[in-house]
Write a protein that holds these residues in place. Structure first.
Motif, PDB file in Angstrom:
ATOM      1  N   LEU A  47      82.595   0.828  30.084  1.00  0.00           N
ATOM      2  CA  LEU A  47      82.744   2.157  29.505  1.00  0.00           C
ATOM      3  C   LEU A  47      83.765   3.019  30.240  1.00  0.00           C
ATOM      4  CD1 LEU A  47      78.974   3.019  28.857  1.00  0.00           C
ATOM      5  CD2 LEU A  47      80.619   1.932  27.304  1.00  0.00           C
ATOM      6  N   ILE A  48      84.267   2.552  31.373  1.00  0.00           N
ATOM      7  CA  ILE A  48      85.156   3.368  32.205  1.00  0.00           C
ATOM      8  C   ILE A  48      86.610   3.057  31.856  1.00  0.00           C
ATOM      9  CG2 ILE A  48      85.805   3.994  34.545  1.00  0.00           C
ATOM     10  CD1 ILE A  48      83.086   2.976  35.482  1.00  0.00           C
ATOM     11  N   ASP A  49      87.330   4.075  31.435  1.00  0.00           N
ATOM     12  CA  ASP A  49      88.757   3.945  31.181  1.00  0.00           C
ATOM     13  C   ASP A  49      89.485   4.138  32.506  1.00  0.00           C
ATOM     14  OD1 ASP A  49      91.400   4.107  30.467  1.00  0.00           O
ATOM     15  OD2 ASP A  49      91.111   5.535  28.830  1.00  0.00           O
ATOM     16  N   GLU A  50      89.930   3.029  33.103  1.00  0.00           N
ATOM     17  CA  GLU A  50      90.542   3.091  34.427  1.00  0.00           C
ATOM     18  C   GLU A  50      91.859   3.849  34.435  1.00  0.00           C
ATOM     19  OE1 GLU A  50      89.030   2.254  37.028  1.00  0.00           O
ATOM     20  OE2 GLU A  50      87.422   0.918  36.328  1.00  0.00           O
ATOM     21  N   SER A  51      92.449   4.059  33.268  1.00  0.00           N
ATOM     22  CA  SER A  51      93.712   4.793  33.220  1.00  0.00           C
ATOM     23  C   SER A  51      93.504   6.304  33.252  1.00  0.00           C
ATOM     24  CB  SER A  51      94.486   4.424  31.949  1.00  0.00           C
ATOM     25  OG  SER A  51      93.802   4.881  30.781  1.00  0.00           O
ATOM     26  N   LYS A  52      92.284   6.753  33.071  1.00  0.00           N
ATOM     27  CA  LYS A  52      92.000   8.185  33.046  1.00  0.00           C
ATOM     28  C   LYS A  52      91.986   8.773  34.448  1.00  0.00           C
ATOM     29  CE  LYS A  52      89.337   9.210  28.849  1.00  0.00           C
ATOM     30  NZ  LYS A  52      88.028   9.701  28.347  1.00  0.00           N
ATOM     31  N   ILE A  53      92.430  10.012  34.552  1.00  0.00           N
ATOM     32  CA  ILE A  53      92.340  10.774  35.797  1.00  0.00           C
ATOM     33  C   ILE A  53      91.612  12.062  35.471  1.00  0.00           C
ATOM     34  CG2 ILE A  53      93.624  11.959  37.615  1.00  0.00           C
ATOM     35  CD1 ILE A  53      95.894   9.941  37.116  1.00  0.00           C
ATOM     36  N   ASN A  54      90.339  12.127  35.817  1.00  0.00           N
ATOM     37  CA  ASN A  54      89.530  13.309  35.532  1.00  0.00           C
ATOM     38  C   ASN A  54      89.272  14.085  36.820  1.00  0.00           C
ATOM     39  OD1 ASN A  54      89.446  12.317  32.945  1.00  0.00           O
ATOM     40  ND2 ASN A  54      87.269  12.683  32.660  1.00  0.00           N
ATOM     41  N   LEU A  55      89.923  15.214  36.928  1.00  0.00           N
ATOM     42  CA  LEU A  55      89.717  16.117  38.059  1.00  0.00           C
ATOM     43  C   LEU A  55      88.903  17.314  37.587  1.00  0.00           C
ATOM     44  CD1 LEU A  55      93.298  15.925  39.502  1.00  0.00           C
ATOM     45  CD2 LEU A  55      91.276  15.519  40.872  1.00  0.00           C
ATOM     46  N   LEU A  56      87.928  17.721  38.370  1.00  0.00           N
ATOM     47  CA  LEU A  56      87.116  18.873  37.990  1.00  0.00           C
ATOM     48  C   LEU A  56      86.622  19.595  39.234  1.00  0.00           C
ATOM     49  CD1 LEU A  56      83.721  18.309  38.278  1.00  0.00           C
ATOM     50  CD2 LEU A  56      84.365  16.544  36.663  1.00  0.00           C
ATOM     51  N   TRP A  57      86.212  20.832  39.027  1.00  0.00           N
ATOM     52  CA  TRP A  57      85.603  21.638  40.083  1.00  0.00           C
ATOM     53  C   TRP A  57      84.094  21.665  39.903  1.00  0.00           C
ATOM     54  CZ3 TRP A  57      88.397  23.087  44.078  1.00  0.00           C
ATOM     55  CH2 TRP A  57      89.749  23.368  43.941  1.00  0.00           C
ATOM     56  N   VAL A  58      83.374  21.546  40.999  1.00  0.00           N
ATOM     57  CA  VAL A  58      81.938  21.822  41.028  1.00  0.00           C
ATOM     58  C   VAL A  58      81.760  23.064  41.896  1.00  0.00           C
ATOM     59  CG1 VAL A  58      79.649  20.989  41.655  1.00  0.00           C
ATOM     60  CG2 VAL A  58      81.336  19.406  40.704  1.00  0.00           C
ATOM     61  N   THR A  59      81.079  24.071  41.352  1.00  0.00           N
ATOM     62  CA  THR A  59      80.967  25.366  42.030  1.00  0.00           C
ATOM     63  C   THR A  59      79.504  25.782  42.157  1.00  0.00           C
ATOM     64  OG1 THR A  59      81.096  26.607  39.947  1.00  0.00           O
ATOM     65  CG2 THR A  59      83.182  26.058  41.027  1.00  0.00           C
ATOM     66  N   ASP A  60      79.295  26.915  42.819  1.00  0.00           N
ATOM     67  CA  ASP A  60      77.962  27.537  42.923  1.00  0.00           C
ATOM     68  C   ASP A  60      76.924  26.611  43.551  1.00  0.00           C
ATOM     69  OD1 ASP A  60      78.745  29.993  41.791  1.00  0.00           O
ATOM     70  OD2 ASP A  60      78.549  29.172  39.786  1.00  0.00           O
ATOM     71  N   PHE A  61      77.293  26.005  44.654  1.00  0.00           N
ATOM     72  CA  PHE A  61      76.342  25.170  45.387  1.00  0.00           C
ATOM     73  C   PHE A  61      75.246  26.040  46.001  1.00  0.00           C
ATOM     74  CE2 PHE A  61      80.033  22.500  45.185  1.00  0.00           C
ATOM     75  CZ  PHE A  61      79.554  21.201  45.213  1.00  0.00           C
ATOM     76  N   PRO A  62      74.079  25.466  46.263  1.00  0.00           N
ATOM     77  CA  PRO A  62      73.087  26.202  47.061  1.00  0.00           C
ATOM     78  C   PRO A  62      73.622  26.405  48.479  1.00  0.00           C
ATOM     79  CG  PRO A  62      72.105  24.272  45.977  1.00  0.00           C
ATOM     80  CD  PRO A  62      73.578  24.144  45.830  1.00  0.00           C
ATOM     81  N   MET A  63      73.229  27.492  49.094  1.00  0.00           N
ATOM     82  CA  MET A  63      73.603  27.718  50.488  1.00  0.00           C
ATOM     83  C   MET A  63      72.965  26.685  51.401  1.00  0.00           C
ATOM     84  SD  MET A  63      75.636  30.300  51.471  1.00  0.00           S
ATOM     85  CE  MET A  63      75.045  30.784  53.107  1.00  0.00           C
ATOM     86  N   PHE A  64      71.677  26.355  51.127  1.00  0.00           N
ATOM     87  CA  PHE A  64      70.913  25.529  52.054  1.00  0.00           C
ATOM     88  C   PHE A  64      70.197  24.397  51.325  1.00  0.00           C
ATOM     89  CE2 PHE A  64      70.669  29.999  53.513  1.00  0.00           C
ATOM     90  CZ  PHE A  64      71.437  29.895  54.661  1.00  0.00           C
ATOM     91  N   GLU A  65      69.843  23.372  52.083  1.00  0.00           N
ATOM     92  CA  GLU A  65      68.941  22.328  51.618  1.00  0.00           C
ATOM     93  C   GLU A  65      67.895  22.097  52.697  1.00  0.00           C
ATOM     94  OE1 GLU A  65      71.097  18.712  50.961  1.00  0.00           O
ATOM     95  OE2 GLU A  65      72.057  18.739  52.927  1.00  0.00           O
ATOM     96  N   TRP A  66      66.760  21.539  52.284  1.00  0.00           N
ATOM     97  CA  TRP A  66      65.647  21.356  53.200  1.00  0.00           C
ATOM     98  C   TRP A  66      65.787  20.044  53.952  1.00  0.00           C
ATOM     99  CZ3 TRP A  66      62.244  24.132  55.601  1.00  0.00           C
ATOM    100  CH2 TRP A  66      61.117  23.542  56.179  1.00  0.00           C
ATOM    101  N   ASN A  67      65.732  20.113  55.263  1.00  0.00           N
ATOM    102  CA  ASN A  67      65.750  18.928  56.109  1.00  0.00           C
ATOM    103  C   ASN A  67      64.300  18.560  56.408  1.00  0.00           C
ATOM    104  OD1 ASN A  67      65.776  17.135  58.383  1.00  0.00           O
ATOM    105  ND2 ASN A  67      67.856  17.825  58.865  1.00  0.00           N
ATOM    106  N   ALA A  68      63.803  17.532  55.695  1.00  0.00           N
ATOM    107  CA  ALA A  68      62.390  17.170  55.815  1.00  0.00           C
ATOM    108  C   ALA A  68      62.052  16.641  57.201  1.00  0.00           C
ATOM    109  CB  ALA A  68      62.037  16.142  54.750  1.00  0.00           C
ATOM    110  N   ASP A  69      63.013  15.960  57.841  1.00  0.00           N
ATOM    111  CA  ASP A  69      62.737  15.395  59.160  1.00  0.00           C
ATOM    112  C   ASP A  69      62.579  16.494  60.217  1.00  0.00           C
ATOM    113  OD1 ASP A  69      62.893  12.828  58.140  1.00  0.00           O
ATOM    114  OD2 ASP A  69      65.045  12.659  58.535  1.00  0.00           O
TER     115      ASP A  69
END
Length: 596
Positions: free
Chosen positions: A428-450
């Motif tokens: 299903l993957i078109d190897e000729s494609k170049i898909n660039l995108l932005w991911v925004t609005d990350f959470p500030m923190f994540e929980w470190n269970a250890d």
């Protein structure tokens, strides 16, 4: 010593007498006429010698062998029509050698073929041990050229179009928390104290903004003592950028323009703008990952609300415990994926297990919207729930629906992994494609269970969204990642530039006031002296070049990389040092080899 590079010769040079230097790529004796393919970093050109036309060079050409280093002087001629080589840029010309001088021979058997015509696969360990030979090969020479062109494009864009200046930051700095393991360097003149090699120039580039540098960049060497994979190395290179008086929209605009410039300069490709954007929440909901590959569909569907009251306890129990239930709809999956692959022992079941899933539930959609399954899923769904499931997943006859149920992180990780595996296997993957995108609005923190505490998702210098300051622990960050075909190639953020906010973030991640002062007092002090709003980004240069070169490992775009065990097979590093050296540094090893 030479008048041209081998690969630069063209028909317009016919008639010239030239001098070339390089390596014998191949030697061929065609019944009294000897052909040498002469290679340097620019390419290959054919050299000819025969006893009648070039008697002075013929005897010397007979002695030549692959990888001999030679200097050749001769006249450029047009190749006969029946020997033109359209595969070579120099394929219309050849050189009749008047003189051939051996500059150096080879005195050991080659550990592997070097000639461009050879396509023999060579073990990576052997390639790394004899890296200087490996780098002579066409593939590796091309990759180094792509790396050079990429860095050149970066410099020209940033300096000539946006007036950035390059500033070098220290390689010997102090160890700070909230990162991977540091590489430590003992200080001889300050006994008992240590430098750390930089994991990034993060703090220094922020201090450069305090200093009024305004627009900074650096091709920066960085070091992380972490477990390695195909796209990681203990020492790596990143493009580091920081700007003052900037908002997110300008940061994204500048970096989109930069990436478009790189692709045009290096690959001749015009990228469309603006790049698509996904929030972190959207990416996790639709793809189960914050670095989605959008070259294909297979988007996930959350059905938690639909099955929370079903009689199928795996689903209802997961939702009751605060988890989720998601579906990966696979068009044509009924024919392509057998039950054996989904059940224990099957390859898809194994993939799910390695991602943390305890099992893999599924439904097959037949003609007329009929649902059948192995197990109790369909039996515990009402007709209305079945129809709603088909509608939400847009399932048609032939669809296979794979389910993930459990805590949110495990479900997303499982279905993201299955999504990638299925896409590859089904083509299903078109190897000729170049898909660039932005991911925004990350959470500030994540929980470190250890460690039972919050930790910064990116780093603790990322600015929180001003709308979320009243609930800092659940705040969104003013952060952004650039994703290229499912791989993160760059990440950045607007930075904290006010002391009181930085102190609150340190407190949120469990740093006491004393610890914050000890580790980051110099930064906090700087914020008291007129720090401008600023932001930046860092690109993994090795990873970006790997993708531009269509390679699968960053080791193939680095001149002298380490192995996955962080060893240099060429030099034998790391290695033991003499006891006097350790004594001078006031260091003693506590390592004890394991007994056999």
């Amino acid at each position: 010593m030479r008048t041209y590079y081998c690969g630069h010769l063209r028909p317009e040079h016919i008639g010239e007498t030239v001098t070339l230097c390089g390596w014998v790529d191949r030697r061929r004796d065609h019944g009294g006429v000897i052909f040498l393919d002469l290679r340097d970093r620019s390419g290959i050109v054919q050299v000819v010698s025969d006893p009648e036309r070039t008697p002075d060079s013929y005897a010397d050409c007979e002695k030549m062998r692959n990888e001999y280093v030679v200097k050749i002087t001769g006249r450029i001629s047009r190749r006969p029509e029946d020997s033109l080589n359209p595969k070579l840029p120099t394929g219309e010309v050849e050189i009749y050698a008047d003189r051939v001088e051996l500059l150096n021979g080879i005195y050991k058997k080659l550990p592997f073929p070097v000639a461009n015509a050879d396509t023999e696969a060579v073990r990576e360990e052997l390639r790394l041990k004899y890296r200087y030979l490996d780098l002579r090969r066409e593939r590796m020479s091309r990759n180094l050229r792509i790396r050079h062109e990429t860095i050149k494009a970066m410099r020209r864009f940033l300096e000539d179009e946006w007036d950035f200046i390059e500033v070098e930051t220290p390689m010997l700095t102090r160890s700070t928390p909230e990162g991977a393991r540091d590489y430590l360097v003992p200080s001889r003149v300050n006994p008992g104290e240590w430098f750390a090699l930089p994991q990034s120039p993060q703090l220094f580039k922020q201090l450069l903004m305090v200093a009024g540098c305004d627009r900074y960049y650096q091709i920066a060497r960085c070091f992380r003592d972490e477990d390695l994979r195909a796209d990681r190395q203990p020492e790596f290179t990143q493009l580091d950028i920081e700007m003052s008086f900037v908002e997110i929209e300008q940061m994204l605009d500048v970096n989109e323009a930069l990436m478009c410039h790189i692709f045009k300069a290096v690959r001749g490709i015009d990228l469309p703008r603006p790049f698509p954007r996904l929030t972190y929440a959207e990416a996790m909901d639709r793809y189960g990952t914050d670095r989605p590959d959008t070259r294909y569909g297979l988007e996930l569907v959350d059905v938690s609300d639909l099955v929370k009251d079903s009689g199928f306890k795996v689903f209802s129990g997961a939702v009751a415990q605060g988890g989720i239930v998601k579906v990966l709809p696979i068009p044509g999956g009924n024919d392509a994926i057998s039950n054996v692959r989904i059940k224990p022992g099957g390859d898809l079941f194994k993939e799910a297990s390695e991602a943390g899933a305890k099992g893999l539930a599924y439904i097959r959609v037949r003609e007329g919207g009929k649902i059948d399954t192995i197990g109790a899923i369909a039996d515990n769904l009402s007709p209305e729930q079945k129809q709603e499931l088909l509608a939400r997943t847009d399932a048609q006859p032939g669809h296979l629906l794979l389910f993930g149920a459990g805590d949110t992180a495990t479900v997303n990780k499982t279905l993201d992994r299955l999504r990638q595996v299925v896409a590859r296997q089904l083509g299903l993957i078109d190897e000729s494609k170049i898909n660039l995108l932005w991911v925004t609005d990350f959470p500030m923190f994540e929980w470190n269970a250890d460690e039972k505490r919050l930790e910064a998702l990116h780093h603790p210098f990322t600015a929180p969204n001003p709308e979320d300051l009243d609930d800092l622990k659940n705040a969104r960050a003013l952060a952004y990642d650039m994703v290229y075909n499912g791989l993160e190639i760059g990440g950045g953020s607007l930075r904290i530039y006010q002391r009181e906010i930085q102190e609150k973030v340190f407190e949120a991640i469990g740093l006491s006031e004393e610890e914050a002062r000890s580790k980051f007092g110099f930064l906090l002090d700087a914020f008291d002296y007129g720090t401008p709003p600023h932001g930046g980004i860092a690109y993994g240069l090795d990873r970006l070049v790997m993708l531009l070169a269509s390679e699968e490992s960053i080791r193939d775009v680095m001149a002298f990389p380490k192995t996955q065990q962080a060893r240099c097979l060429l030099t034998g590093a790391p290695a033991k040092v003499d006891q006097p050296q350790l004594k001078e540094l006031h260091v003693a090893s506590t390592y004890k080899p394991k007994k056999d």
